[in-house]
Design an enzyme around this catalytic site. Structure first.
Site, PDB file in Angstrom:
ATOM      1  N   HIS A  71       0.891  -1.337  -0.009  1.00  0.00           N
ATOM      2  CA  HIS A  71      -0.028  -0.060   0.096  1.00  0.00           C
ATOM      3  C   HIS A  71       0.869   1.222  -0.007  1.00  0.00           C
ATOM      4  O   HIS A  71       0.764   2.235  -0.883  1.00  0.00           O
ATOM      5  CB  HIS A  71      -0.790  -0.179   1.012  1.00  0.00           C
ATOM      6  CG  HIS A  71      -1.736   1.177   1.509  1.00  0.00           C
ATOM      7  ND1 HIS A  71      -2.963   1.126   1.615  1.00  0.00           N
ATOM      8  CD2 HIS A  71      -1.294   2.392   1.784  1.00  0.00           C
ATOM      9  CE1 HIS A  71      -3.406   2.471   1.920  1.00  0.00           C
ATOM     10  NE2 HIS A  71      -2.270   3.281   1.941  1.00  0.00           N
ATOM     11  N   GLU A  72       1.817   1.294   0.814  1.00  0.00           N
ATOM     12  CA  GLU A  72       2.774   2.254   1.097  1.00  0.00           C
ATOM     13  C   GLU A  72       3.533   2.655  -0.053  1.00  0.00           C
ATOM     14  O   GLU A  72       3.951   3.620  -0.737  1.00  0.00           O
ATOM     15  CB  GLU A  72       3.545   2.345   2.300  1.00  0.00           C
ATOM     16  CG  GLU A  72       2.948   2.287   3.752  1.00  0.00           C
ATOM     17  CD  GLU A  72       2.032   3.675   3.740  1.00  0.00           C
ATOM     18  OE1 GLU A  72       2.572   4.683   3.349  1.00  0.00           O
ATOM     19  OE2 GLU A  72       1.257   3.421   4.473  1.00  0.00           O
ATOM     20  N   HIS A 111       1.835   4.557  -3.049  1.00  0.00           N
ATOM     21  CA  HIS A 111       1.906   5.749  -2.614  1.00  0.00           C
ATOM     22  C   HIS A 111       3.322   6.373  -3.090  1.00  0.00           C
ATOM     23  O   HIS A 111       3.501   7.536  -3.946  1.00  0.00           O
ATOM     24  CB  HIS A 111       1.808   6.195  -1.104  1.00  0.00           C
ATOM     25  CG  HIS A 111       0.391   6.193  -0.607  1.00  0.00           C
ATOM     26  ND1 HIS A 111      -0.673   6.807  -1.260  1.00  0.00           N
ATOM     27  CD2 HIS A 111       0.230   5.564   0.601  1.00  0.00           C
ATOM     28  CE1 HIS A 111      -1.587   6.543  -0.362  1.00  0.00           C
ATOM     29  NE2 HIS A 111      -1.406   5.860   0.784  1.00  0.00           N
ATOM     30  N   ASP A 117      -6.095   8.568   4.081  1.00  0.00           N
ATOM     31  CA  ASP A 117      -5.998   8.827   2.657  1.00  0.00           C
ATOM     32  C   ASP A 117      -7.147   9.519   2.049  1.00  0.00           C
ATOM     33  O   ASP A 117      -7.045  10.366   1.105  1.00  0.00           O
ATOM     34  CB  ASP A 117      -5.518   7.363   1.776  1.00  0.00           C
ATOM     35  CG  ASP A 117      -4.129   6.852   1.901  1.00  0.00           C
ATOM     36  OD1 ASP A 117      -3.308   7.646   2.349  1.00  0.00           O
ATOM     37  OD2 ASP A 117      -4.146   5.576   2.180  1.00  0.00           O
TER      38      ASP A 117
HETATM   39 ZN   LIG Z   1      -2.354   5.207   2.404  1.00  0.00          ZN
END
Ligand SMILES: [Zn+2]
Length: 362
Positions: free
Chosen positions: A59-60, A63, A154
């Site tokens: 997930h990170e 980003h 987010d």
């Molecule tokens: Zn996030």
């Protein structure tokens, strides 16, 4: 812990505590599908915790990659007990990019969750099935919860991008998204009680504690975002050129009393000391002048109350807002010399004047 694509990945020690907690909490479920493992039950639980955090890491990373695509340098990814944080230098400069960088994380989690959900029917029962089930559930929850429209989630940044696009005001957008985060915090706090009232089933103390931790995390993150937006909204009014004082330029051996008298006569708010080559080498400190008694001023040279101009004290006269504040923070001082693009002296910027203008803008 290591690097992914040149980005440092850090793991906070708080993560270990939660990893142990997860392995303990999940042990009964493991015991059920794979009985008789003994101590290995907890090893398997630990492996589950690592898998969970690996999906948080993905997930990170999403980003980070999106930020990098927009030319924003990524410093590091940190995994901590509530998930992860991607440390990005600077901010997306358009609402569209803000939207892209923030929405990609939850979408990645939801996508991972869906993949495991699809794998579930074809997975053999037992430990593997439990792992796939857990990864599907956890990723879907992480993805969906992160879309809640409130900072620091987010979804808060997605909301911020929308309000920014609609109003053209990034700071107002942050404040709106920050309030979204505060509402989410209150909702998180009230959730266990609401669930108890609706279902009639008693809530565990641990659920209240968890709700409190999450609510505190959301509230403090939202509040920090609101406060910083309010400060930053006031910065653009600060323009070096408008705040500058006219500077009197004198040779260093001139008596202080004479320099002060001439400055008053010429209505100059500051005094620059010139070197042999006729260029300014030092700026007189107003505080040091005020600290010098009148009767001593004729006997000391102006250079003795001046600060030598080191590179960080030369600022461009055109600096405005955040770039101006950042330049001042790089070399903290009470006075700066403002230069025109061609290198000529425009005037002197006094930090106190900047502070006062900032307070007035409130
Ligand atoms: Zn996030």
């Amino acid at each position: 812990m290591g690097q992914v694509g040149g980005i440092d990945v850090l793991v906070r020690s708080s993560w270990l505590i939660v990893a142990v907690l997860i392995s303990v909490l999940i042990a009964p479920a493991i015991e059920q599908v794979a009985p008789g493992l003994g101590a290995w039950t907890y090893v398997a639980g630990g492996a589950f915790a690592v898998l969970l955090y690996l999906s948080v890491l993905l997930h990170e990373i999403s980003h980070a990659l999106m930020a990098r695509r927009y030319g924003l340098p990524v410093r590091s990814i940190t995994l901590h007990f509530l998930g992860g944080v991607t440390e990005i230098d600077g901010e997306p400069d358009t609402p569209g990019r803000e939207f892209g960088v923030s929405v990609v994380g939850p979408l990645t989690s939801v996508a991972i969750g869906l993949v495991f959900l699809l794998l579930l029917p074809v997975t053999p029962s037992g430990l593997l099935e439990l792992a796939v089930e857990m990864l599907a559930t956890a990723n879907l929850i992480v993805g969906v919860l992160n879309l809640v429209p409130g900072l620091p989630l987010d979804g808060g940044r997605v909301l911020r991008a929308g309000v920014w696009k609609a109003t053209g005001d990034p700071h107002r957008a942050t404040i709106v998204a920050g309030w979204g985060g505060r509402v989410a915090a209150v909702a998180a706090l009230g959730y266990p009680l609401g669930r108890e009232l609706v279902t009639g089933q008693p809530t565990l103390i641990s659920d209240y504690v968890l709700a409190l931790v999450i609510a505190a995390f959301l509230w403090s993150g939202a509040t920090a975002a609101i406060v910083s937006a309010k400060v930053r909204r006031r910065l653009p009014v600060l323009a070096a050129r408008q705040l500058a004082r006219r500077a009197l330029q004198v040779p260093g051996d001139q008596p202080l009393s004479e320099a002060v008298r001439r400055a008053q006569e010429e209505r100059a708010g500051s005094i620059l000391v010139l070197g042999q080559d006729g260029r300014p080498t030092a700026v007189v400190s107003e505080a040091a002048v005020l600290a010098t008694p009148d009767e001593r001023r004729p006997w000391i040279p102006v250079s003795s109350v001046a600060r030598t101009l080191q590179p960080g004290l030369f600022l461009a006269a055109d600096l405005v807002g955040e770039p101006l504040i950042r330049a001042m923070q790089r070399t903290p001082a009470s006075e700066y010399l403002l230069l025109e693009p061609d290198g000529t002296v425009y005037g002197v910027l006094v930090t106190e004047d900047v502070d006062r203008a900032f307070a007035r803008a409130a």
